[in-house]
Design a protein around this motif. Structure first.
Motif, PDB file in Angstrom:
ATOM      1  N   VAL A  62       3.135   6.940   1.625  1.00  0.00           N
ATOM      2  CA  VAL A  62       3.600   6.464   2.937  1.00  0.00           C
ATOM      3  C   VAL A  62       2.426   5.880   3.711  1.00  0.00           C
ATOM      4  O   VAL A  62       2.522   4.804   4.304  1.00  0.00           O
ATOM      5  CB  VAL A  62       4.244   7.613   3.738  1.00  0.00           C
ATOM      6  CG1 VAL A  62       4.597   7.142   5.153  1.00  0.00           C
ATOM      7  CG2 VAL A  62       5.485   8.130   3.035  1.00  0.00           C
ATOM      8  N   CYS A  63       1.313   6.589   3.699  1.00  0.00           N
ATOM      9  CA  CYS A  63       0.115   6.134   4.393  1.00  0.00           C
ATOM     10  C   CYS A  63      -0.373   4.801   3.829  1.00  0.00           C
ATOM     11  O   CYS A  63      -0.672   3.865   4.577  1.00  0.00           O
ATOM     12  CB  CYS A  63      -0.974   7.201   4.288  1.00  0.00           C
ATOM     13  SG  CYS A  63      -2.489   6.823   5.175  1.00  0.00           S
ATOM     14  N   ARG A  64      -0.449   4.726   2.520  1.00  0.00           N
ATOM     15  CA  ARG A  64      -0.942   3.503   1.874  1.00  0.00           C
ATOM     16  C   ARG A  64      -0.061   2.310   2.196  1.00  0.00           C
ATOM     17  O   ARG A  64      -0.557   1.233   2.575  1.00  0.00           O
ATOM     18  CB  ARG A  64      -1.012   3.709   0.358  1.00  0.00           C
ATOM     19  CG  ARG A  64      -1.680   2.564  -0.389  1.00  0.00           C
ATOM     20  CD  ARG A  64      -1.495   2.689  -1.886  1.00  0.00           C
ATOM     21  NE  ARG A  64      -0.094   2.524  -2.276  1.00  0.00           N
ATOM     22  CZ  ARG A  64       0.526   1.345  -2.334  1.00  0.00           C
ATOM     23  NH1 ARG A  64      -0.131   0.229  -2.024  1.00  0.00           N
ATOM     24  NH2 ARG A  64       1.786   1.271  -2.691  1.00  0.00           N
ATOM     25  N   ARG A  65       1.256   2.472   2.083  1.00  0.00           N
ATOM     26  CA  ARG A  65       2.169   1.355   2.347  1.00  0.00           C
ATOM     27  C   ARG A  65       2.151   0.953   3.816  1.00  0.00           C
ATOM     28  O   ARG A  65       2.225  -0.247   4.142  1.00  0.00           O
ATOM     29  CB  ARG A  65       3.594   1.735   1.927  1.00  0.00           C
ATOM     30  CG  ARG A  65       3.775   1.924   0.432  1.00  0.00           C
ATOM     31  CD  ARG A  65       5.252   2.054   0.090  1.00  0.00           C
ATOM     32  NE  ARG A  65       5.462   2.516  -1.268  1.00  0.00           N
ATOM     33  CZ  ARG A  65       6.661   2.664  -1.821  1.00  0.00           C
ATOM     34  NH1 ARG A  65       7.758   2.387  -1.123  1.00  0.00           N
ATOM     35  NH2 ARG A  65       6.777   3.102  -3.060  1.00  0.00           N
ATOM     36  N   THR A  66       2.051   1.917   4.694  1.00  0.00           N
ATOM     37  CA  THR A  66       2.029   1.618   6.124  1.00  0.00           C
ATOM     38  C   THR A  66       0.772   0.840   6.487  1.00  0.00           C
ATOM     39  O   THR A  66       0.822  -0.150   7.225  1.00  0.00           O
ATOM     40  CB  THR A  66       2.108   2.915   6.948  1.00  0.00           C
ATOM     41  OG1 THR A  66       3.302   3.618   6.615  1.00  0.00           O
ATOM     42  CG2 THR A  66       2.114   2.611   8.437  1.00  0.00           C
ATOM     43  N   ALA A  67      -0.363   1.272   5.954  1.00  0.00           N
ATOM     44  CA  ALA A  67      -1.614   0.569   6.221  1.00  0.00           C
ATOM     45  C   ALA A  67      -1.575  -0.848   5.656  1.00  0.00           C
ATOM     46  O   ALA A  67      -2.021  -1.805   6.295  1.00  0.00           O
ATOM     47  CB  ALA A  67      -2.784   1.346   5.623  1.00  0.00           C
ATOM     48  N   ALA A  68      -1.006  -0.994   4.462  1.00  0.00           N
ATOM     49  CA  ALA A  68      -0.930  -2.317   3.825  1.00  0.00           C
ATOM     50  C   ALA A  68      -0.004  -3.261   4.581  1.00  0.00           C
ATOM     51  O   ALA A  68      -0.188  -4.485   4.540  1.00  0.00           O
ATOM     52  CB  ALA A  68      -0.459  -2.170   2.382  1.00  0.00           C
ATOM     53  N   SER A  69       0.990  -2.707   5.281  1.00  0.00           N
ATOM     54  CA  SER A  69       1.950  -3.545   6.001  1.00  0.00           C
ATOM     55  C   SER A  69       1.346  -4.161   7.266  1.00  0.00           C
ATOM     56  O   SER A  69       1.914  -5.093   7.836  1.00  0.00           O
ATOM     57  CB  SER A  69       3.178  -2.710   6.387  1.00  0.00           C
ATOM     58  OG  SER A  69       2.876  -1.809   7.448  1.00  0.00           O
ATOM     59  N   GLY A  70       0.233  -3.623   7.717  1.00  0.00           N
ATOM     60  CA  GLY A  70      -0.378  -4.133   8.938  1.00  0.00           C
ATOM     61  C   GLY A  70       0.253  -3.606  10.208  1.00  0.00           C
ATOM     62  O   GLY A  70      -0.017  -4.125  11.296  1.00  0.00           O
TER      63      GLY A  70
END
Length: 218
Positions: A62-70
């Protein structure tokens, strides 16, 4: 400030949410990683309190995808682990802060407030304008030296108006930032809350209606 709590232990999640609401935050709660991403796709949050060990989708992902989404949301990760390696891993995935369980609720609130200040332009710890003095930490409001007792929502609305530094804030933005996702978008609660604020702040009036735009502190 609007917060998303992602915690699979429902009793803990509810306790965190209720405590944060007592501090005048708007709070939504989900119990798994996939639900967290769904909420983030449709709502704007200032801070996400993210448990690391989640069902359906791990907190790290969740953290990784959220950070990648900007996304602008700041992430505070919760975990039972206290090792340096675990903290480093979480921060490297994009988390902004880390808090080990069990934790003191006062520290959780302080960390959320600190993260929330990073989302928007920096504001002083005590907000002042037009004779109003609002302390978010102590949850106290004064008008020309007179203590003004406010409800949680009145306090949160006034804080948003003061943070705008004289600029107008729309009713839609107030709904987004002060109430949670369960609020009826056609409600008149913003108007009712503004009316209560005006009455409690007294004369001369300082909460101005900007026709077709919203409200501001003169």
């Amino acid at each position: 400030m609007r917060v998303l709590v992602v915690e699979d232990e429902e009793l803990l999640a509810d306790a965190i949410a209720e405590g944060l609401r007592q501090e005048a935050f708007a709070v939504d709660v989900v119990h798994d990683g996939e639900a967290a991403l769904e909420r983030l796709a449709v709502n704007e949050y200032d801070v996400m309190v993210l448990d690391r060990d989640l069902p359906r989708l791990h907190g790290d992902e969740v953290c990784r995808r959220t950070a990648a989404s900007g996304a602008d949301v700041r992430m505070l990760m919760l975990t039972v682990s206290t090792t340096v390696a675990e903290r480093v891993t979480g921060l490297s995935l994009g988390a902004d802060d880390y808090l080990a369980k069990p934790f003191a609720f006062a520290e959780l609130v302080a960390r959320i407030r600190a993260l929330g200040r990073r989302v928007r332009p920096a504001a002083p710890p005590v907000l002042e304008r037009a004779g109003i003095r609002l302390d978010p930490h102590l949850r106290e409001t004064y008008r020309d030296g007179r203590y003004v007792p406010l409800s949680r929502k009145e306090f949160a609305v006034l804080e948003e108006l003061l943070r705008a530094q004289g600029g107008p804030v729309s009713a839609e933005d107030l709904l987004e930032r002060v109430w949670d996702e369960n609020i009826d978008p056609f409600t008149t609660i913003v108007r009712v809350t503004i009316r209560g604020l005006r009455r409690k702040l007294g004369e001369p009036g300082v909460v101005e209606t900007v026709t077709g735009v919203g409200y501001r502190i003169r």
